[in-house]
Design a protein around this motif. Sequence first.
Motif, mmCIF file in Angstrom:
data_model
loop_
_atom_site.group_PDB
_atom_site.id
_atom_site.type_symbol
_atom_site.label_atom_id
_atom_site.label_comp_id
_atom_site.label_asym_id
_atom_site.label_seq_id
_atom_site.Cartn_x
_atom_site.Cartn_y
_atom_site.Cartn_z
ATOM 1 N N SER A 1 0.502 4.067 -2.862
ATOM 2 C CA SER A 1 0.182 5.456 -2.534
ATOM 3 C C SER A 1 1.304 6.400 -2.963
ATOM 4 O O SER A 1 1.040 7.490 -3.478
ATOM 5 C CB SER A 1 -0.116 5.608 -1.046
ATOM 6 N N SER A 2 2.546 5.980 -2.782
ATOM 7 C CA SER A 2 3.679 6.826 -3.198
ATOM 8 C C SER A 2 3.684 7.017 -4.714
ATOM 9 O O SER A 2 3.967 8.109 -5.205
ATOM 10 C CB SER A 2 4.998 6.214 -2.744
ATOM 11 N N LEU B 1 -1.427 5.658 6.994
ATOM 12 C CA LEU B 1 -1.632 4.272 6.580
ATOM 13 C C LEU B 1 -1.037 3.305 7.599
ATOM 14 O O LEU B 1 -1.663 2.308 7.969
ATOM 15 C CB LEU B 1 -1.000 4.055 5.202
ATOM 16 N N LEU C 1 0.823 -1.212 0.000
ATOM 17 C CA LEU C 1 0.000 0.000 0.000
ATOM 18 C C LEU C 1 0.858 1.264 0.000
ATOM 19 O O LEU C 1 0.495 2.268 -0.604
ATOM 20 C CB LEU C 1 -0.954 -0.014 1.188
ATOM 21 N N LYS C 2 2.003 1.211 0.660
ATOM 22 C CA LYS C 2 2.919 2.355 0.675
ATOM 23 C C LYS C 2 3.444 2.630 -0.738
ATOM 24 O O LYS C 2 3.489 3.779 -1.173
ATOM 25 C CB LYS C 2 4.078 2.071 1.628
ATOM 26 N N VAL D 1 0.730 10.631 4.249
ATOM 27 C CA VAL D 1 -0.202 9.559 3.870
ATOM 28 C C VAL D 1 0.315 8.209 4.359
ATOM 29 O O VAL D 1 -0.455 7.400 4.903
ATOM 30 C CB VAL D 1 -0.423 9.552 2.339
ATOM 31 N N ASN D 2 1.604 7.961 4.217
ATOM 32 C CA ASN D 2 2.170 6.683 4.665
ATOM 33 C C ASN D 2 2.127 6.540 6.185
ATOM 34 O O ASN D 2 1.919 5.438 6.697
ATOM 35 C CB ASN D 2 3.591 6.513 4.146
ATOM 36 N N TYR E 1 1.029 6.911 -6.703
ATOM 37 C CA TYR E 1 -0.088 7.798 -7.025
ATOM 38 C C TYR E 1 0.265 9.254 -6.708
ATOM 39 O O TYR E 1 0.007 10.154 -7.511
ATOM 40 C CB TYR E 1 -1.344 7.378 -6.256
ATOM 41 N N ILE E 2 0.871 9.469 -5.553
ATOM 42 C CA ILE E 2 1.244 10.825 -5.149
ATOM 43 C C ILE E 2 2.288 11.395 -6.107
ATOM 44 O O ILE E 2 2.226 12.563 -6.492
ATOM 45 C CB ILE E 2 1.733 10.834 -3.686
ATOM 46 N N SER F 1 3.609 12.421 0.800
ATOM 47 C CA SER F 1 3.815 10.970 0.828
ATOM 48 C C SER F 1 4.082 10.481 2.247
ATOM 49 O O SER F 1 3.527 9.464 2.673
ATOM 50 C CB SER F 1 4.971 10.599 -0.096
#
Length: 182
Positions: free
Chosen positions: A20-21, A49, A16-17, A45-46, A23-24, A42
């Motif tokens: 998300s990274s 998460l 997931l990290k 968000v991480n 996408y960011i 990032s």
Amino acid sequence: MNIVLSIIFFISFVFLKQMSSKYIQTQATKKNVDDVRSKFISLSVNSLLFILLFSLLLNLIDIGFGDISLFLSSIFAVLGVALIAQWSMLSNITASVLIFFIFPYRIGDKIKIESDEMVGVITDIGMFHLSIKRDDGNVILYPNNLILQKAVIKLTVAGKKTKVHAPVKINRPPLTRSNSEK
């Protein structure tokens, strides 16, 4: 069993990290955002998460929230006092995250802030403020939390001039008369 859940937690977090990274980073590239700012988003968000997944892991391995509630409540009390003292900074950082994902303007766009009658080009979008260079050469630092509360008009797009549409000329072959018309 707890070891298996911990391994699943770790693998899920890493996956997931990375997602998300990625996408960011695509959003940062698309919106022409500085590397420092995209790394901050990032990291935020991480961290969120990690906290969510770690809480889920604690519940799954039967270390309930009740067992660690005293520890967490004391940490939240100290953080609450610290953040209330710095409410303006917290609201600007939160606004920075929102601007990263939903703000339709990019660096290089010429904007007008309606209520302040300010016109200028966005030169930087930071953690706490936008840098707006006015036509007279002055640079204004406008707080992130205020930019979300004001009506903002985009006057020009970064690197592009406004197109003026000219009438289209269609080339047709010349009309010829037939033998019967002559």
